[in-house]
Design a protein around this motif. Structure first.
Motif, short mmCIF file in Angstrom:
data_model
loop_
_atom_site.label_atom_id
_atom_site.label_comp_id
_atom_site.label_asym_id
_atom_site.label_seq_id
_atom_site.Cartn_x
_atom_site.Cartn_y
_atom_site.Cartn_z
N ILE A 139 0.84 -1.21 0.00
CA ILE A 139 0.00 0.00 0.00
C ILE A 139 0.87 1.26 0.00
CG2 ILE A 139 -1.61 1.36 1.40
CD1 ILE A 139 -2.86 -1.40 2.22
N LYS A 140 1.91 1.28 0.83
CA LYS A 140 2.79 2.45 0.91
C LYS A 140 3.45 2.75 -0.44
CE LYS A 140 5.08 5.73 3.16
NZ LYS A 140 4.46 6.84 3.89
N THR A 141 3.76 1.70 -1.20
CA THR A 141 4.46 1.88 -2.47
C THR A 141 3.52 1.89 -3.68
OG1 THR A 141 4.86 -0.53 -2.54
CG2 THR A 141 6.63 0.87 -1.64
N ASN A 142 2.21 1.87 -3.44
CA ASN A 142 1.21 1.94 -4.52
C ASN A 142 1.31 0.75 -5.48
OD1 ASN A 142 -0.33 4.92 -5.69
ND2 ASN A 142 -0.78 2.87 -6.44
N ASN A 143 1.78 -0.40 -4.99
CA ASN A 143 1.80 -1.62 -5.79
C ASN A 143 0.52 -2.42 -5.58
OD1 ASN A 143 4.52 -1.89 -7.15
ND2 ASN A 143 5.17 -1.47 -5.05
N PHE A 144 0.19 -3.27 -6.53
CA PHE A 144 -0.91 -4.22 -6.39
C PHE A 144 -0.30 -5.58 -6.01
CE2 PHE A 144 -3.37 -0.95 -7.90
CZ PHE A 144 -4.67 -1.30 -8.29
N LEU A 145 -0.97 -6.29 -5.10
CA LEU A 145 -0.44 -7.54 -4.57
C LEU A 145 -1.38 -8.70 -4.84
CD1 LEU A 145 0.61 -6.23 -1.03
CD2 LEU A 145 2.12 -6.55 -3.00
N ILE A 146 -0.81 -9.82 -5.23
CA ILE A 146 -1.54 -11.09 -5.31
C ILE A 146 -0.82 -12.05 -4.38
CG2 ILE A 146 -2.30 -12.98 -6.79
CD1 ILE A 146 -2.24 -11.00 -9.13
N ILE A 147 -1.47 -12.42 -3.29
CA ILE A 147 -0.80 -13.16 -2.21
C ILE A 147 -1.38 -14.56 -2.07
CG2 ILE A 147 -0.18 -13.13 0.23
CD1 ILE A 147 -0.60 -10.12 0.23
N LYS A 148 -0.50 -15.55 -2.04
CA LYS A 148 -0.90 -16.94 -1.77
C LYS A 148 -0.23 -17.38 -0.47
CE LYS A 148 -2.25 -21.21 -2.08
NZ LYS A 148 -1.79 -21.58 -0.72
N LYS A 172 -13.93 3.22 -1.73
CA LYS A 172 -14.30 3.04 -3.15
C LYS A 172 -13.06 2.84 -4.03
CE LYS A 172 -18.73 5.48 -2.92
NZ LYS A 172 -18.83 5.37 -1.46
N LEU A 173 -12.12 2.03 -3.52
CA LEU A 173 -10.91 1.69 -4.26
C LEU A 173 -10.99 0.27 -4.78
CD1 LEU A 173 -8.30 3.27 -1.81
CD2 LEU A 173 -8.91 4.10 -4.09
N PRO A 174 -10.25 -0.07 -5.83
CA PRO A 174 -10.31 -1.42 -6.39
C PRO A 174 -9.87 -2.47 -5.37
CG PRO A 174 -9.14 0.07 -7.88
CD PRO A 174 -9.34 0.81 -6.60
N LEU A 175 -10.67 -3.52 -5.23
CA LEU A 175 -10.27 -4.62 -4.33
C LEU A 175 -9.04 -5.34 -4.84
CD1 LEU A 175 -13.74 -6.15 -3.34
CD2 LEU A 175 -12.48 -4.26 -2.28
N GLU A 176 -8.76 -5.20 -6.13
CA GLU A 176 -7.58 -5.86 -6.72
C GLU A 176 -6.27 -5.32 -6.17
OE1 GLU A 176 -10.67 -5.92 -10.10
OE2 GLU A 176 -10.16 -4.64 -8.41
N ILE A 177 -6.32 -4.23 -5.39
CA ILE A 177 -5.09 -3.73 -4.77
C ILE A 177 -4.44 -4.84 -3.94
CG2 ILE A 177 -4.23 -2.17 -2.95
CD1 ILE A 177 -6.10 -0.04 -4.09
N VAL A 178 -5.24 -5.66 -3.28
CA VAL A 178 -4.73 -6.85 -2.58
C VAL A 178 -5.67 -8.01 -2.88
CG1 VAL A 178 -4.01 -7.87 -0.39
CG2 VAL A 178 -3.87 -5.39 -0.70
N THR A 179 -5.13 -9.06 -3.46
CA THR A 179 -5.91 -10.26 -3.79
C THR A 179 -5.33 -11.46 -3.07
OG1 THR A 179 -6.49 -9.39 -5.97
CG2 THR A 179 -6.69 -11.76 -5.67
N LEU A 180 -6.19 -12.28 -2.51
CA LEU A 180 -5.76 -13.48 -1.80
C LEU A 180 -6.12 -14.71 -2.61
CD1 LEU A 180 -4.52 -14.22 1.04
CD2 LEU A 180 -6.86 -14.74 1.73
N LEU A 181 -5.15 -15.58 -2.84
CA LEU A 181 -5.39 -16.86 -3.51
C LEU A 181 -5.50 -17.96 -2.45
CD1 LEU A 181 -2.89 -16.63 -6.51
CD2 LEU A 181 -5.26 -15.83 -6.39
N HIS A 182 -6.27 -18.99 -2.75
CA HIS A 182 -6.52 -20.04 -1.77
C HIS A 182 -5.98 -21.42 -2.16
CE1 HIS A 182 -9.12 -17.56 0.78
NE2 HIS A 182 -9.57 -17.03 -0.35
#
Length: 429
Positions: A139-148, A172-182
């Motif tokens: 978030i601090k670096t304005n990157n998008f994360l996909i985390i498993k 009202k920000l994109p949820l894709e900023i942080v995505t969790l894989l299962h």
């Protein structure tokens, strides 16, 4: 539609497209972090309860002490995460910073400016605290994360993820900023998305890191092992020396910066080793040692299976060396370029050790456990890189930024400089 239920290629592509359009100010990013801290504080009891459920389930399937220690997410770790997130808020904005401005010629200006990397895939093993650190830095670096995360920590990370998404939804920000894989199967899918994912960060065992490095074309940042050493060259205060060694080994033995091998100078071994072994015994540390150590303390130790082993538990190797040069050669041969420390009052030996040991972190008279982004004042870390090239050591916000060269002119052309009509002045501005 729930993003997690979409097919992974579509999810990754969407994240890539949105990452280029979603430019948040440092103020907005810090407000997200402040709300995250508040939610974690208010819901810490719930978080601990979910983490305890993960821990009890994991205990039924594994006796791996190192994994179970990393899986715990107690009040101490939550408090540590909150402190790290607060540090991140206090740090300067890492994005859109002008690293230098140079006038190449009159009206021709070169600017080196920082940017987010883009979309970063993170693969964790049993680390809910690492999940929060990585989300904070992302978030601090304005990157998008996909985390498993590892299956052992899915419930805890899922609970934390719900908190993050609630905050993003409110803003009202994109949820894709942080995505969790299962699903475990999604790891292999993720590693194929080199068109849209800019970086992969693995945090876990050597087996995990090796697998990822060998199965993707995406750049990978991370370390495979934490084989850390302490070389005892000279002792000024025996008790403080023992305290430093024990802090490096037993304060948190599952950490990648815990010491795995102690190298003791031969000239001090007969006096120091009995006291060291006694202290290790009191702390229930399993000892592996060479024959010289066994001979000095008159006790038969098992020799280590390998001098390159990372125990991740309360086990340690002991070895006698002749001098600083032999210690350096041993570390550079068997170490993992992570963190190595020398105990000495001899400034020449200390300087030689720190200059010649080829590790990301080299210490003089301090515990290897200081190798940490929070302790360095970086706010948090996504991991410790043992690469020779940058980033190296604890990777914090600078490690998750890249840069572009902006060149601003007035219809300048290279031909004028080749033919000598104009000359560069390369003046800093």
């Amino acid at each position: 539609m729930n993003l997690i239920d979409e097919c992974l290629p579509t999810l990754v592509k969407n994240a890539s497209l949105l990452s280029k359009k979603t430019i948040l100010s440092n103020k907005d990013r810090n407000l997200i972090l402040k709300e995250l801290i508040e939610e974690i504080r208010n819901r810490s009891d719930q978080i601990i309860k979910v983490s305890e459920e993960d821990f009890e389930i994991a205990k039924q399937h594994t006796s791996d002490e190192s994994l179970l220690n990393r899986l715990k997410f107690d009040k101490y770790k939550i408090d540590s995460c909150i402190k790290g997130l607060n540090q991140l808020i206090d740090l300067d904005d890492p994005i859109s910073q002008k690293e230098f401005v140079r006038e190449l010629d009159d009206g021709l200006t070169l600017i080196k400016q920082s940017y987010p990397i883009g979309v970063i895939g993170v693969i964790l093993e049993a680390r809910p605290d690492a999940f929060l650190q990585i989300v904070g830095i992302g978030i601090k670096t304005n990157n998008f994360l996909i985390i498993k995360p590892g299956m052992e920590a899915q419930r805890t990370c899922g609970f934390l993820m719900a908190i993050v998404h609630q905050i993003l939804s409110r803003k009202k920000l994109p949820l894709e900023i942080v995505t969790l894989l299962h699903a475990r199967s999604q790891i292999d899918q993720l590693l194929k998305e080199d068109q849209y994912i800019d970086l992969i960060i693995p945090r876990g065992s050597k087996k995990l890191v090796d697998y990822i490095q060998n199965n993707t074309n995406i750049p990978v940042m991370g370390h495979a092992d934490g084989v850390c050493h302490i070389y005892v060259d000279q002792i000024d205060n025996v008790q403080q020396t023992l305290n430093m060694i024990m802090d490096s080994k037993v304060q948190y033995p599952a950490a990648c910066n815990a010491v795995e091998t102690l190298l003791i100078k031969k000239s001090i071994a007969s006096e120091f080793l009995p006291q060291l072994v006694s202290q290790l015994d009191q702390s229930q540390v399993s000892i592996y040692a060479d024959q010289e150590v066994s001979k000095i303390v008159n006790r038969e130790f098992l020799t280590p299976e390998s001098w390159s082993i990372e125990y991740g538990d309360k086990s340690i190797n002991l070895k006698i060396v002749d001098d600083t040069n032999e210690a350096i050669n041993h570390i550079n041969t068997y170490g993992s370029h992570h963190t190595d420390s020398i105990i000495t009052q001899n400034s020449i030996n200390a300087e030689t050790f720190m200059r010649q040991v080829d590790s990301a972190n080299v210490y003089h008279n301090c515990s290897t456990r200081f190798a940490d982004g929070y302790r360095y004042g970086f706010g948090a870390e996504v991991g410790i890189s043992t690469n020779k090239v940058l980033p190296r050591g604890p990777v914090a916000i600078e490690g998750l930024t890249t840069y572009k060269y902006h060149l601003i002119g007035n219809l300048h052309i290279v031909d004028d400089y080749i033919k000598g009509f104009k000359k560069f002045n390369h003046s800093p501005l």
